[in-house]
Write a protein that holds these residues in place. Structure first.
Motif, PDB file in Angstrom:
ATOM      1  N   GLN A 165       0.828  -1.204   0.000  1.00  9.24           N
ATOM      2  CA  GLN A 165       0.000   0.000   0.000  1.00  9.24           C
ATOM      3  C   GLN A 165       0.864   1.256   0.000  1.00  9.24           C
ATOM      4  O   GLN A 165       0.537   2.248  -0.659  1.00  9.24           O
ATOM      5  CB  GLN A 165      -0.935  -0.010   1.206  1.00  9.24           C
ATOM      6  CG  GLN A 165      -2.032  -1.059   1.130  1.00  9.24           C
ATOM      7  CD  GLN A 165      -2.879  -1.114   2.389  1.00  9.24           C
ATOM      8  OE1 GLN A 165      -2.616  -0.405   3.373  1.00  9.24           O
ATOM      9  NE2 GLN A 165      -3.899  -1.962   2.382  1.00  9.24           N
ATOM     10  N   ASP A 191       2.166   1.594  -3.584  1.00  9.96           N
ATOM     11  CA  ASP A 191       1.111   1.951  -4.536  1.00  9.96           C
ATOM     12  C   ASP A 191       0.644   3.399  -4.357  1.00  9.96           C
ATOM     13  O   ASP A 191       0.224   4.052  -5.327  1.00  9.96           O
ATOM     14  CB  ASP A 191      -0.084   1.006  -4.383  1.00  9.96           C
ATOM     15  CG  ASP A 191       0.230  -0.406  -4.861  1.00  9.96           C
ATOM     16  OD1 ASP A 191       1.178  -0.558  -5.664  1.00  9.96           O
ATOM     17  OD2 ASP A 191      -0.454  -1.353  -4.422  1.00  9.96           O
ATOM     18  N   SER A 192       0.690   3.897  -3.122  1.00 14.16           N
ATOM     19  CA  SER A 192       0.178   5.244  -2.853  1.00 14.16           C
ATOM     20  C   SER A 192       1.205   6.339  -3.129  1.00 14.16           C
ATOM     21  O   SER A 192       0.882   7.522  -3.080  1.00 14.16           O
ATOM     22  CB  SER A 192      -0.271   5.343  -1.389  1.00 14.16           C
ATOM     23  OG  SER A 192       0.840   5.182  -0.501  1.00 14.16           O
ATOM     24  N   SER A 193       2.433   5.940  -3.423  1.00 13.56           N
ATOM     25  CA  SER A 193       3.486   6.928  -3.655  1.00 13.56           C
ATOM     26  C   SER A 193       3.543   7.331  -5.122  1.00 13.56           C
ATOM     27  O   SER A 193       3.073   6.617  -6.008  1.00 13.56           O
ATOM     28  CB  SER A 193       4.845   6.363  -3.236  1.00 13.56           C
ATOM     29  OG  SER A 193       5.242   5.322  -4.100  1.00 13.56           O
TER      30      SER A 193
END
Length: 213
Positions: A79, A82-84
């Motif tokens: 996560q 993926d969020s970066s």
């Protein structure tokens, strides 16, 4: 003293690097006890991995923070990637998450201060620092704890008198202690616990000087 001398003792604590080593020691202890005519159906001694020892002690504290399983930590690593903003450049975020989880373990085992790392060393390190910061914030805000944090957390709890490790703790089968393990042993010793390291059938009394050799 040889490892057999410790295995013949009562109410002993022996921590090992792997379960295979621990299983061998438990078998040897049972044989020695049986040979001596002793039978123990409820053996109070602990012979197991360092990881299991830390987990058992942590659970006895009834701390409110949630101890994450490895797969849960893997999910949080994915996560974070993926969020970066750099997550789009990763071919397989799951594969990278596994590498990140391994890196997080090494950071804690070797007590590495990531805050001193410089992004000037390359884009890969810069991306990892970003992911690490996202993960660290998630762990802190959610009251999550990884198993790699336990030695440090238990060291603090021991110094605060929140748990009692017993009079003797033996480290057996380690090629060398990681900085995290060494620090934990130092804290045990500082709190009056007799700490012994047994390597290649040679037992050495654990002291600060021995740790620096």
């Amino acid at each position: 003293m040889s490892i057999n001398s410790f295995l013949s003792s009562d109410n002993i604590t022996i921590v090992t690097p792997t379960e295979r080593v621990a299983r061998d020691l438990r078998g040897r202890r049972a044989f020695l006890k049986r040979t001596a005519g002793e039978t123990q159906w409820d053996d109070p001694s602990f012979i197991g991995t360092f990881r299991r020892y830390c987990t058992d002690q942590w659970e006895s504290l009834f701390d409110g923070r949630q101890l994450l399983h490895p797969e849960q930590l893997l999910t949080l690593c994915k996560q974070a990637i993926d969020s970066s903003g750099s997550g789009d450049t990763v071919i397989s975020s799951m594969s990278m998450a596994r590498k990140m989880r391994q890196a997080e373990r090494l950071i804690r085992e070797y007590r590495i201060d990531v805050g001193h790392a410089s992004a000037a060393f390359g884009s890969e390190l810069s991306a990892f620092i970003q992911w690490h910061e996202v993960l660290s914030k998630r762990l802190a805000t959610s009251d999550y704890l990884t198993e790699y944090d336990l030695p440090a957390e238990l060291s603090v709890a021991l110094q605060e008198g929140k748990w009692e490790p017993g009079e003797l703790v033996v480290f057996y089968g380690f090629v060398s202690l990681t900085p995290s393990e060494r620090h934990f042993a130092e804290v045990l010793k500082g709190c009056g616990v007799r700490v012994e390291i047994v390597e290649s059938q040679v037992c050495l009394l654990y002291t600060s000087d021995a740790a620096d050799e």
